[in-house]
Design an enzyme around this catalytic site. Sequence first.
Site, PDB file in Angstrom:
ATOM      1  N   TRP A 321       0.746  -1.239  -0.004  1.00 26.79           N
ATOM      2  CA  TRP A 321      -0.088  -0.114   0.056  1.00 26.79           C
ATOM      3  C   TRP A 321       0.957   1.242   0.095  1.00 26.79           C
ATOM      4  CZ3 TRP A 321      -1.875  -4.269   2.934  1.00 26.79           C
ATOM      5  CH2 TRP A 321      -3.146  -4.715   2.417  1.00 26.79           C
ATOM      6  N   CYS A 405      -3.134   3.446   3.038  1.00 27.63           N
ATOM      7  CA  CYS A 405      -3.401   2.191   2.842  1.00 27.63           C
ATOM      8  C   CYS A 405      -4.629   2.270   1.714  1.00 27.63           C
ATOM      9  CB  CYS A 405      -4.347   1.455   4.001  1.00 27.63           C
ATOM     10  SG  CYS A 405      -4.664  -0.053   4.010  1.00 27.63           S
ATOM     11  N   CYS A 406      -6.004   2.218   1.765  1.00 22.13           N
ATOM     12  CA  CYS A 406      -6.965   1.915   0.696  1.00 22.13           C
ATOM     13  C   CYS A 406      -7.672   3.277   0.827  1.00 22.13           C
ATOM     14  CB  CYS A 406      -7.657   0.731   0.968  1.00 22.13           C
ATOM     15  SG  CYS A 406      -6.841  -0.872   1.000  1.00 22.13           S
ATOM     16  N   GLY A 716      -9.633  -2.059  -2.214  1.00 18.97           N
ATOM     17  CA  GLY A 716      -8.557  -1.003  -1.855  1.00 18.97           C
ATOM     18  C   GLY A 716      -7.221  -0.998  -2.132  1.00 18.97           C
TER      19      GLY A 716
END
Lengths: 741, 247
Positions: A321, A405-406, A716
């Site tokens: 990520w 992250c997402c 994500g």
Amino acid sequence: MPAWAGFQPGPWVDNIDVRDFLQKNYRPYAGDSSFLSGPSDKTSRLWNKCQELLRAEYRKGGVLDVDARNPITITSHPPAYIDRELETIVGLQTDQPLKRAINVFGGLNTSIKACQAYGYEPDTQMIDFFRKYRPTHNDGVFAVYTPEMKMARRVGIITGLPDSYGRGRIIGDYRRVSLYGVDRLKAGKKSDLILMDKKMEPSSIQLREEVFCQIEALQKMKEMAEGYGFNISRPADNALEAVQWLYFAYLAAVKEQNGAAMSLGRIANFLDIYIERDIAQGLMGEIEAQELIDQLVIKLRLVRHLRSPEYNELFAGDPNWITESLGGMGTDGRHLVTRTSYRILNSLYNLGPAPEPNMTVLWSENLPDNFKYFCSDLSINTSTLQYENDDVMRRYYGDDYAIACCVSAMKLGQETQFFGARCNLAKLLLYAINGGRDEMTGEQVGVEIPVYEGSILEYDEVMSRLKIQLEWLCELYVNIMNVIHYMHDKYAYEASQFALHDSTIHHYMAFGIAGLSVAADSLSAIKYAQVKPLQDERGIITDFSIEGDFPKFGNDEPRVDRIAAALVEDFINHLKKHPTYKNAEHTLSILTITSNVMYGKHTGTTPDGRQSGQPLAPGANPLHGREEHGALAALNSVAQLDYRHARDGISFTFSTVPSALGVNREEQVSNLTGLLSGYFMQNAHHMNVNVLNLETLKEAMDHPEKYPDLTIRISGYAVHFIKLTREQQEEVIMRTFFKRM
Amino acid sequence: MLGRIHSIDTFSTLDGPGIRTVIFMQGCFLRCKYCHNPDTWSRESDHSRDYTSEALMHIITRGKPYFDATGGGITFSGGEPLLQHQFLKEIFILCREIGISTAFDSSLYVSTNIIDNLLSCTDLVLADIKQMDRAKSQELVGSGNELNLSNIELINQRRVPIWIRYVVVPGWTDDRKDVEAMARFIAPLTCIERVDLLPYHALGRHKWSMLGIKYDLKDLHPPSREQMMELKLLVEKHSSKQVVIHE
Ligand code: SF4
């Protein structure tokens, strides 16, 4: 040339204020992509070498090599190169590209297991040292966990907790190193210490110690860069240095930490200012500018952490990520697209599609059309982009936030979050019916009340039972998170990343739920159809007989969509009743990563007719195959979930085949752009876009060697399809692909 | 009023411009040998259901942001939607009131006054041409083509935009003579904006066997990409219209 020559001054000169620097100096670009350049010769040759390494890594089962002796820190490994001649940007985590190091501070046992899973034996002296003298984050957490907490974790009502690996989701403002140089940042931290409250209480003592560690980390960052022959104590003088300094700052973070998500922030426009200054002065041309970006991207694609097999089950495909947020609007109404926004995306053409960095377009209705079309076209070509609603997020985070992250937004340098994985809402509903007994193991986990006795499930009765279990779970969940983050700060503090934040920061505590659509459909079945509970020989309800039809989430049916929206709101409200570590603000995500498969495996049959062991839907998606009215209806259902109650993000994955978007590329681009517009206009939060042929996926399952670059987006993030397990691949194929039959 | 609806697809990009919500109406009196939706033939079927105009309008309205962003709207398809022309008219009028663009996709094998009555609230007609040759039409779809062609001329007279849809069925409609005749027929009709060439494919075949109806085209293969390109050039040459090949 003095570092800041030609820059428009402002408050950023005297204070650390990257946003002000950006606002004063960036130049919006509304043109098209025709200025872009292909990869330079150096880049192509370097990337060829890297691709060989990547293939070797895949052939070896996903891990090329492990350094099982020398636990990684910022300065643990000497400078190393892939091919010095070809590298414009330098710096590797260990002494070899793709060689993974062990990061022990998160958890010793996890590191040992991870090594052994790939056939390496960690150094015994090192193990002894940690056992005897240096507890890890994981030791700390388990010293404090109550039996109830351990049980909740084991049965899988809450899973994926960062209690044995780095929590991640912290974005250092890496731009600060380039703009100010490390010395200026150190001086800032030192003066923060002087200004700090002199009253010594646990919180102020802790803060002083943390800032002290941050200063040390800055020093180490400098030493690490010196090894490569660069002096980052001073600001970057030109674009090359700006990229290199920024990468060193990021490299320090991924050496120090193995957080699940180690995101990059929002670097495009910042770098654009340096690149455009160099271009204007004739110091570089477009090829060199693109080379800098491509070479940075290559480095980011080589970031590796050693993970245990259990971890991979949750987060499949070896993701990091390394999220880069692009586009969006400024609060002054100017859009935030620059030429370098294009250059970064262009790396997907120059180097081929790949999951990292995790390209995230901050969508606004007011983005320039050229940029929208470029992104849609790129999505159709590569399926590597995700889109998030800047018009919604900007209200909360201003215009210098980024996604960790997402889907987790935070103001750069001023905010961070305590990551908290997710709990299984579908399972919780079964606890409500079974009086807190786990339907798989039979253990008493939740609040003990009698198993549901009536012959038909009554909605009101089930809801009041759900409330009891929800209250129990939310309190437990907050407490678990408090333990984890206290211990993470204590034993595995991210000093180099926090050094690139203000000393006083706002924390979010990010909780999550999985299985929302299954829970909502189950409640809808109970409310609108007749659901008979069926007990097994243990006296636990493990099956249901359903008579009649009921509305299902994903069909734009308010009757069930409201149930889903209310579940989300209830959940966050219950969480908010319980105080958090460092007074963090509670937030909630509806996001599963790939854990929906694993969660499903550990969840019994649900009242909506989903069979025991079947996957849950990813993120906020409707359950596979339940959309009866096509994509817009599904999108509209998801858009009913209110971002206010799920400030950590609402993830939705849209998959389609190219021909369903239109008969030619022009139509496809225009229709996808329109789809995104229509969706985000309704304040929806996030969309992953996959444009793929199912046949390609099926063939890639059988002939992975032919599809090394095939990238798809899942809840994500993006992954290489061939790096998923067969089970996960099947689940992706099962997912609803919108196409006309 | 109630409409008998087979199914609704809220996201289509292939049935008119932009993003469209397509309503598949139940019922058809033709029996095209290649039909993808034989389950829409009978007026009643287990899988279809009645919608009130309010219920349908609720679904349609929810697509408005997407229609606005792409120049899309709604398309009635089927089955033969004109079997329920009164319901269509009611919905079209309601759509017009809120600025949603309207289209129907029809074989046009229906009486002329039905069509005439609808055109005042129609923005686009997707008009099938099944086969230019009368006898072949009779054999392929179970009816001659006189109404089909005269209705297209009528729509053109009424100045409503038309997209022609022509399914290329190997051995049945792909004879260059027939295709050329089609091109020559549409050439003078100025409201025809484009021609969609749809290759025959066997995707609906499983429905036939599920319904227990004999599928005559069993051994047929979809036309090749090259053949589709050739026919596209042919139509372009003789009609000067924009021709689009579907997948
Ligand atoms: S007109 Fe359409 S629905 Fe009717 S039989 Fe022919 S192809 Fe099938």
